[in-house]
Design a protein around this motif. Structure first.
Motif, PDB file in Angstrom:
ATOM      1  N   ASN A 151      -9.643  42.308 118.245  1.00 17.12           N
ATOM      2  CA  ASN A 151     -10.101  41.011 118.774  1.00 17.12           C
ATOM      3  C   ASN A 151     -11.568  40.710 118.442  1.00 17.12           C
ATOM      4  O   ASN A 151     -11.916  39.579 118.133  1.00 17.12           O
ATOM      5  CB  ASN A 151      -9.915  40.893 120.284  1.00 17.12           C
ATOM      6  N   TYR A 152     -12.412  41.711 118.516  1.00 16.76           N
ATOM      7  CA  TYR A 152     -13.837  41.456 118.308  1.00 16.76           C
ATOM      8  C   TYR A 152     -14.261  41.565 116.843  1.00 16.76           C
ATOM      9  O   TYR A 152     -14.975  40.723 116.326  1.00 16.76           O
ATOM     10  CB  TYR A 152     -14.676  42.397 119.167  1.00 16.76           C
ATOM     11  N   PHE A 153     -13.847  42.662 116.162  1.00 13.22           N
ATOM     12  CA  PHE A 153     -14.412  42.911 114.838  1.00 13.22           C
ATOM     13  C   PHE A 153     -13.390  43.174 113.725  1.00 13.22           C
ATOM     14  O   PHE A 153     -13.713  43.027 112.559  1.00 13.22           O
ATOM     15  CB  PHE A 153     -15.381  44.112 114.898  1.00 13.22           C
ATOM     16  N   ASP A 154     -12.165  43.562 114.128  1.00 11.38           N
ATOM     17  CA  ASP A 154     -11.258  44.069 113.087  1.00 11.38           C
ATOM     18  C   ASP A 154     -10.871  43.032 112.037  1.00 11.38           C
ATOM     19  O   ASP A 154     -10.548  43.385 110.906  1.00 11.38           O
ATOM     20  CB  ASP A 154     -10.012  44.725 113.706  1.00 11.38           C
ATOM     21  N   GLU A 155     -10.918  41.757 112.374  1.00  7.63           N
ATOM     22  CA  GLU A 155     -10.539  40.735 111.394  1.00  7.63           C
ATOM     23  C   GLU A 155     -11.718  40.205 110.584  1.00  7.63           C
ATOM     24  O   GLU A 155     -11.576  39.256 109.821  1.00  7.63           O
ATOM     25  CB  GLU A 155      -9.846  39.566 112.098  1.00  7.63           C
ATOM     26  N   TYR A 156     -12.893  40.814 110.781  1.00 10.70           N
ATOM     27  CA  TYR A 156     -14.095  40.326 110.104  1.00 10.70           C
ATOM     28  C   TYR A 156     -14.684  41.393 109.197  1.00 10.70           C
ATOM     29  O   TYR A 156     -14.442  42.579 109.380  1.00 10.70           O
ATOM     30  CB  TYR A 156     -15.170  39.945 111.133  1.00 10.70           C
ATOM     31  N   ASP A 157     -15.480  40.955 108.234  1.00 12.21           N
ATOM     32  CA  ASP A 157     -16.372  41.888 107.571  1.00 12.21           C
ATOM     33  C   ASP A 157     -17.559  42.086 108.498  1.00 12.21           C
ATOM     34  O   ASP A 157     -18.200  41.118 108.926  1.00 12.21           O
ATOM     35  CB  ASP A 157     -16.842  41.319 106.225  1.00 12.21           C
ATOM     36  N   THR A 158     -17.809  43.324 108.824  1.00 14.18           N
ATOM     37  CA  THR A 158     -18.832  43.633 109.823  1.00 14.18           C
ATOM     38  C   THR A 158     -19.866  44.568 109.212  1.00 14.18           C
ATOM     39  O   THR A 158     -19.518  45.549 108.547  1.00 14.18           O
ATOM     40  CB  THR A 158     -18.198  44.296 111.060  1.00 14.18           C
ATOM     41  N   GLU A 159     -21.127  44.238 109.460  1.00 20.97           N
ATOM     42  CA  GLU A 159     -22.232  45.047 108.947  1.00 20.97           C
ATOM     43  C   GLU A 159     -22.871  45.731 110.153  1.00 20.97           C
ATOM     44  O   GLU A 159     -23.184  45.060 111.135  1.00 20.97           O
ATOM     45  CB  GLU A 159     -23.216  44.077 108.284  1.00 20.97           C
TER      46      GLU A 159
END
Lengths: 324, 324
Positions: free
Chosen positions: A221-229
């Protein structure tokens, strides 16, 4: 000038403090009292009152600005306080807006108060631009981008991870996606293509940084669907370089006329202080609520129901002459 | 769906044609007739009617969209047609808006019609953004930039010069000025610092181009206060490369909170067709006029008096659920 609009504040976190400051910038308004669940004497502010005493102010306040949270405060507070006062809130749990509306509308109509829910910038100003865009360009697409700015919810999520001392998360709109929208190509995006998530994390000494980074990046929900740095920094760096609450974003409507002419409407916010800006929106809408209540309106309304002229301290004829 | 909104058009220039096209994109609307001063049979459109017959449509049209010019048409037409119909116009002579408002309001209140004047994008959407900006950020500055786009008035002025066959003038906002505003410096500008004027001119053979260029650049009110660029081109180049009517612009509000946080609100239009976009604004406001008249309102209103929800074909509860 006629009598000042008498404002009360309920809740004294970042938003409530922002409202207090914003009222100072509006000469037609006056702050009467701030209501809190904490001990008023602990807060070193002569306007601070215990929320239990709110009924004493029934005829002394024109509009109460409710600055609690949407998760647990506002669903109870708004209908309760609407029994005695006109109110403005910033309820932002999108899925529950219809229920909140019905609850507040019922009380407002019974008691003759006017209550504006879900004000601020999203929901709020962004919603207004969305409705404007799709009404004027019915054949087209609407895009909302958020940031660059600090997401409180995502920052909290990072802080809950084991071994993390502190952290901040910035939501960053992806420039390439924005440019694609502006080009009028009516693109479709995955979640990952629209926003990047950039985290600054202070870890406890000796922690496995790789594990923390992995826990962030895979958080559902928070980060798994995004590219996260993920950037690990010191406590001092976090305090010195990331102590603000900037935010903002973009609402774009791209449409085509019947002849194929491309038309674009774009609305941009760039805010050094998100809570202070949200507060200034609530204050302008409190003015509208006061005017519309004086015109005999009651129940529940949203930003969609407020003519823009109601937001201004100027008279309709001044507005037509000076701003139209 | 309930009955369609019945629209009439008065005037069949670029704006009237744009309204005709825009109605096709709105499923809840129906074009009943187009009224013209010309011979309707010459115009090869089955909806064309002579303006003398307009009274025959008294109960057949919900809102009449008036597409005449602000200089001579609308000051007479709007109050006249408001005797029988609800109307929307795009009256844009800023200095005369108060008089036009009073004239139309009087008729509308007497006859029970509702009439929205000065719609479009400036006056219109830009005015709405100005009021929003100064109401939410009362300590700050508002900036309006126009373009890049074709100015009809300035193009006409060029064409009136002796020895000029044809010409087009583009108003170009100066990027450096825009950037200065965005930086939050609250700059003050001279006229010359905000916009550049770029002209494409077709001269008659054998004319003194230097004289023409000089006449343009020194023309009072139109060009003398600006940096103006004059390009001489052929008739073919003008027709091939400058046959559109693009326009657009920017409204920016930069403000500061009491703590000194800089906040910026920016609204941008980029339009391949100015008349088609203006038309689509008038059509959305015609929907609002129909709804508000059904609610019992009459007289004269402007975009400042219209709640944004009125612009949409969707119901208030749909709007709260889907867009808020």
């Amino acid at each position: 000038m006629s009598q000042k609009i008498k404002i009360g504040i309920v809740g004294y976190g970042n938003l409530g403090k922002g409202v207090e400051l914003s009222i100072n910038q509006n000469e037609d308004m006056e702050l009467i009292a701030i209501f809190t669940r904490r001990d008023p004497d602990s807060l070193n502010n002569p306007l601070m009152r215990n929320i239990k005493d709110i009924a004493d102010y029934k005829d002394k306040i024109d509009v109460m600005i409710l600055c609690g949270g949407s998760a647990t405060d506002l669903p109870e507070q708004t209908p309760e306080i609407a029994k005695m006062f006109n109110t403005v809130d910033s309820f932002d749990t999108h899925a529950n807006i219809p229920i909140h509306y019905d609850n507040v509308d019922k009380v407002g109509k019974e008691k003759g108060t006017l209550n504006l829910i879900s004000s601020g910038w999203d929901p709020g100003l962004f919603s207004m631009q969305r409705i404007l865009g799709e009404s004027i360009l019915p054949v087209g697409n609407t895009y909302t981008f958020w940031g660059e700015g600090v997401s409180q919810g995502h920052s909290d999520a990072i802080r809950r991870i084991d071994g993390v001392l502190d952290g901040k998360q910035y939501t960053v709109p992806i420039e390439k996606a924005l440019e694609k929208v502006r080009s009028g190509k009516n693109p479709e995006f995955t979640t990952r293509e629209k926003h990047l998530r950039v985290c600054y994390v202070v870890a406890k000494e000796g922690e496995d940084l790789e594990r923390i980074e992995n826990e962030i990046k895979t958080m559902p929900n928070y980060f798994d669907e995004y590219d996260t740095e993920v950037n690990f920094i010191t406590k001092e760096e976090l305090e010195n370089n990331h102590n603000g609450m900037p935010h903002g974003g973009y609402v774009l409507r791209t449409g085509q006329s019947e002849t194929g002419s491309k038309q674009r409407i774009e609305f941009v916010l760039e805010l050094e202080s998100n809570p202070e800006f949200t507060a200034s929106v609530l204050v302008a809408y409190a003015r509208a609520v006061k005017k519309m209540h004086s015109n005999g309106e009651d129940g529940c309304i949203t930003v969609f129901d407020v003519p823009l002229g109601m937001l201004s301290p100027k008279s309709p004829s001044e507005l037509r002459k000076e701003i139209l």
